[in-house]
Design a protein around this motif. Structure first.
Motif, PDB file in Angstrom:
ATOM      1  N   ILE A 116      61.343  65.834  44.043  1.00  0.00           N
ATOM      2  CA  ILE A 116      61.201  67.083  44.239  1.00  0.00           C
ATOM      3  C   ILE A 116      61.683  68.105  42.977  1.00  0.00           C
ATOM      4  N   CYS A 117      60.507  69.022  42.696  1.00  0.00           N
ATOM      5  CA  CYS A 117      60.922  69.819  41.347  1.00  0.00           C
ATOM      6  C   CYS A 117      61.118  71.308  41.873  1.00  0.00           C
ATOM      7  N   PHE A 118      61.887  72.141  40.975  1.00  0.00           N
ATOM      8  CA  PHE A 118      62.453  73.562  41.441  1.00  0.00           C
ATOM      9  C   PHE A 118      61.873  74.225  40.241  1.00  0.00           C
ATOM     10  N   SER A 119      61.834  75.582  40.956  1.00  0.00           N
ATOM     11  CA  SER A 119      61.430  76.769  39.709  1.00  0.00           C
ATOM     12  C   SER A 119      62.763  76.978  39.015  1.00  0.00           C
ATOM     13  N   GLU A 120      62.647  77.571  37.883  1.00  0.00           N
ATOM     14  CA  GLU A 120      63.886  77.754  37.192  1.00  0.00           C
ATOM     15  C   GLU A 120      65.018  78.505  37.853  1.00  0.00           C
ATOM     16  N   ASN A 121      64.590  79.658  38.698  1.00  0.00           N
ATOM     17  CA  ASN A 121      65.513  80.405  39.610  1.00  0.00           C
ATOM     18  C   ASN A 121      65.891  79.406  40.997  1.00  0.00           C
ATOM     19  N   ASN A 122      65.609  78.285  40.992  1.00  0.00           N
ATOM     20  CA  ASN A 122      65.937  77.415  41.972  1.00  0.00           C
ATOM     21  C   ASN A 122      65.632  78.028  43.377  1.00  0.00           C
ATOM     22  N   GLU A 123      64.606  79.209  43.432  1.00  0.00           N
ATOM     23  CA  GLU A 123      63.881  79.735  44.841  1.00  0.00           C
ATOM     24  C   GLU A 123      62.850  78.974  45.455  1.00  0.00           C
ATOM     25  N   HIS A 124      62.083  78.282  44.597  1.00  0.00           N
ATOM     26  CA  HIS A 124      61.070  77.560  45.119  1.00  0.00           C
ATOM     27  C   HIS A 124      60.821  76.013  44.828  1.00  0.00           C
ATOM     28  N   TYR A 125      60.138  75.292  45.421  1.00  0.00           N
ATOM     29  CA  TYR A 125      60.055  73.909  44.976  1.00  0.00           C
ATOM     30  C   TYR A 125      58.496  73.443  45.248  1.00  0.00           C
ATOM     31  N   PHE A 126      58.384  72.234  44.899  1.00  0.00           N
ATOM     32  CA  PHE A 126      57.286  71.262  45.356  1.00  0.00           C
ATOM     33  C   PHE A 126      57.425  69.948  45.153  1.00  0.00           C
ATOM     34  N   PHE A 127      56.716  69.281  45.681  1.00  0.00           N
ATOM     35  CA  PHE A 127      56.633  67.753  45.334  1.00  0.00           C
ATOM     36  C   PHE A 127      55.234  67.348  45.946  1.00  0.00           C
ATOM     37  N   LEU A 128      54.886  66.125  45.097  1.00  0.00           N
ATOM     38  CA  LEU A 128      53.602  65.481  45.428  1.00  0.00           C
ATOM     39  C   LEU A 128      53.648  64.281  46.655  1.00  0.00           C
ATOM     40  N   SER A 129      52.663  64.540  47.735  1.00  0.00           N
ATOM     41  CA  SER A 129      52.669  63.244  48.536  1.00  0.00           C
ATOM     42  C   SER A 129      51.133  62.747  48.828  1.00  0.00           C
TER      43      SER A 129
END
Length: 488
Positions: A116-129
Motif C-alpha cells: 500500500i502507498c501513501f501520499s506525502e501528507n499520509n492523508e490518502h492511499y492506494f494499492f493495486l489489486s
C-alpha cells in the motif's frame, strides 16, 4: 590485591565507556515477556508510542501489541501505522487477499501487487489489486478499472488525486483520476511526491524527451534522467547538440554537469536518515567518472576521476589525488571524497569467509571459499589510506560511506560488511543498502534483508538491530528493550 584492584578498575572503566556510548539511547519500552528480538518479523509504532509486532508461532503468524494478539495468519503481514487510519496490514485467508485498514477490511482480491502507498501528507492511499484477469487501482475514496494490463507509474497526490499509465498495444495513456491528460509511445518515469504531478516522457522512437511539471510540458530534450524528489523533483536533461547536462530542481536550474548523458553510463543512489534525502549520481565512461551529491534540492559537491599516461587521478575541491593504478569505486560527502583503488597482490591464496561473528543478528551462514588471482584493495579518504585488504580480483563493490570522524563502512559482494576494518560475512542471507551514520557516531543505518525480515536496521555494538526510522528518531530493539536515539 593489586591485581584485583586493577581488574576492578578496568571493569569500572568499561562500564563507564559503555554507559557513555549509550547514554543518548533512551529506553522507552520493554518487549512483552513472550517475545525476544529474534522472534520479530516486522514492527511499527503509533503516535502514542505503542508498538505492534509480527511473530511466527507453530507455522502461523500473529500481530501482537502490549495487550492483545490478532491472528493466526497463513503469511506474514507487513505492518504500517498511519495516524488517520490506524494499523494497516495485508492478510491472506483461504487463498484470497485482504487489506485491514483501521477498522475496515477490504477485499477479497485474487492478489495484491506490491505494498500500500501513501501520499506525502499520509492523508490518502492506494494499492493495486487483481481479480480474475483484470486489474484495479483501489484508493481511499474510489476504485479505478478494470484494466487489461497492470497500471504503471502509479502515484497518489496530497489532494487524493491519482496519476497512472495504462499501456495498450504500443502506446501508454496517462491519466489523472479518470481524465486522460497525455499519451506517449513510452513513458520512462512518473512521480507524484509533491503538490503537483510530474513525469518524464521518453519517446525514443521519435528521439524526443519532455518533462511534465505543474501542468506544463518542458522540452523537448535529447535526454532526461529523473533523480529523486524532496519538495520538488530533481532531474537532469540534455539539449540536442549539447555536450553538457543541466540539473533542475522543479523548473529551476540548480547546476551544470560537464558531460553528455548519451555517452556515459550512470548510477543513482538515494540515502535518507531523518527528514532529508541525499542523492549520489555517478556517471562514467572508459576515460572519466563524475560523482555528484544533491541535498535539499541543491548540487552541493562533486568529484571526478580521469586517466593520464595510463594512471588514474581524482579531483575534488580543486585538489588532485594520484596517480593510482586503478580506480574502482567512490563516495562523496559535502566536504570529503573517499574511493577504492586496487593493484595486483604478491599473494595468490584461496580466500574464505573471515571475521564471522556468531553473535550477530541474524545467524550467519558460511560461503564456500573463493579462488582466483588476488588483489590489494586500498580505501582512501581525501588522499589518505584508511584501510587495506586482500581479496580476489573479481570482487564487486556495492557501497561505501564515511563520516567526519574517519569511520567507514564498505559493502562488497552484496553480503559482506567491512566496518572500520572488521569484516563480517553474512553468507548469502543478507543484502545491505547503506543509508548513513547516526549523529556522527560509528553507528549506521542500512536497509537489510534477512530471512523473513525486510526493513531498516541499526548497526551498533557489532551487530544489527531491527529498527524503525522516523523523521526525528531512531527506534531499535536491544534484546528485551526498545531504545530511542534522537536525531540531531
Amino acid at each position: 590485591m593489586k591485581k584485583v584492584l586493577m581488574t576492578a578498575f578496568i571493569l569500572l572503566i568499561s562500564i563507564f565507556a559503555y554507559a557513555e556510548k549509550n547514554q543518548q539511547d533512551e529506553i522507552i519500552s520493554v518487549l512483552p515477556s513472550t517475545l525476544n528480538e529474534k522472534d520479530i518479523r516486522n514492527w511499527t509504532i503509533d503516535n502514542d508510542g505503542n508498538f505492534y509486532y509480527v511473530v511466527k508461532r507453530d507455522g502461523k503468524y500473529f500481530i501482537l501489541d502490549q495487550e492483545k494478539e490478532v491472528g493466526p495468519f497463513d503469511s506474514s503481514p507487513y505492518l504500517n501505522y498511519v495516524s488517520k487510519y490506524g494499523l494497516i496490514y495485508e492478510i491472506v485467508e483461504d487463498e484470497k487477499c485482504f487489506y485491514s485498514i483501521g477498522n475496515k477490511k477490504l477485499g477479497p482480491y485474487d492478489s495484491i501487487d506490491g505494498f500500500i502507498c501513501f501520499s506525502e501528507n499520509n492523508e490518502h492511499y492506494f494499492f493495486l489489486s487483481k481479480t480474475g484477469d483484470v486489474y484495479f487501482i483501489i484508493t481511499d475514496s474510489q476504485t479505478f478499472g478494470p484494466f487489461k494490463r497492470e497500471p504503471s507509474f502509479t502515484e497518489i497526490n496530497n489532494d487524493g488525486s491519482i496519476c497512472y499509465g495504462v499501456s495498450n498495444d504500443f502506446k501508454t495513456e496517462i491519466f489523472i483520476d479518470s481524465n486522460k491528460i497525455d499519451e506517449t509511445v513510452y513513458t520512462s518515469f512518473s512521480y507524484g511526491r509533491t503538490d503537483s504531478f510530474y513525469y518524464a516522457k521518453n519517446e525514443a522512437c521519435r528521439g524526443t524527451y519532455s518533462f511534465y511539471y505543474d501542468g506544463e510540458i518542458l522540452g523537448p530534450y535529447e535526454n532526461i534522467i529523473l533523480l529523486y524528489s524532496e519538495d520538488k523533483p530533481i532531474w537532469l536533461y540534455q539539449e540536442k547538440g549539447s555536450k553538457k547536462t543541466i540539473a533542475m530542481c522543479g523548473d529551476k536550474k540548480c547546476g551544470e554537469l560537464p558531460f553528455d548523458l548519451f555517452n556515459y553510463g550512470y548510477n543513482i543512489k538515494t540515502k535518507k536518515i531523518g527528514k532529508d534525502t541525499d542523492c549520489i549520481f555517478t556517471s562514467s565512461n572508459d576515460e572519466n567518472k563524475y560523482i555528484y551529491l544533491f541535498h535539499k534540492g541543491r548540487l552541493i559537491s562533486y568529484s571526478y576521476s580521469y586517466k593520464k599516461d595510463g594512471k588514474e587521478f581524482i579531483s575534488f575541491n580543486e585538489k588532485e589525488y594520484g596517480p593510482y593504478d586503478d580506480f574502482i569505486f567512490s563516495c562523496l560527502t559535502e566536504d570529503s571524497v573517499s574511493w577504492i583503488s586496487n593493484k595486483p597482490s604478491a599473494e595468490i591464496i584461496p580466500e574464505g569467509p573471515a571475521g564471522i561473528d556468531e553473535n550477530a543478528l541474524p545467524p550467519f551462514s558460511i560461503s564456500p571459499p573463493n579462488y582466483g588471482e588476488q588483489q590489494d584493495f586500498i580505501v582512501y579518504k581525501d588522499g589518505k589510506e584508511i584501510y587495506k585488504f586482500n581479496n580476489r580480483n573479481d570482487i564487486y563493490f556495492d557501497d561505501l560511506i564515511t563520516n567526519k570522524n574517519g569511520d567507514y563502512v564498505l559493502v562488497y559482494d552484496f553480503h559482506n560488511l567491512c566496518v572500520n576494518g572488521k569484516v563480517h560475512n553474512f553468507g548469502h542471507d543478507g543484502f545491505f543498502f547503506l543509508q548513513g551514520f547516526v549523529n556522527e557516531t560509528s553507528d549506521f543505518i542500512a536497509m537489510t534483508t534477512f530471512d523473513q525480515y525486510l526493513g531498516y536496521s541499526l548497526w551498533k555494538n557489532d551487530r544489527f538491530h531491527k529498527t524503525i526510522l522516523t523523521d526525528d528518531s531512531v527506534y531499535y530493539i536491544d534484546e528485551t528493550v526498545i531504545r530511542k536515539i534522537k536525531l540531531k
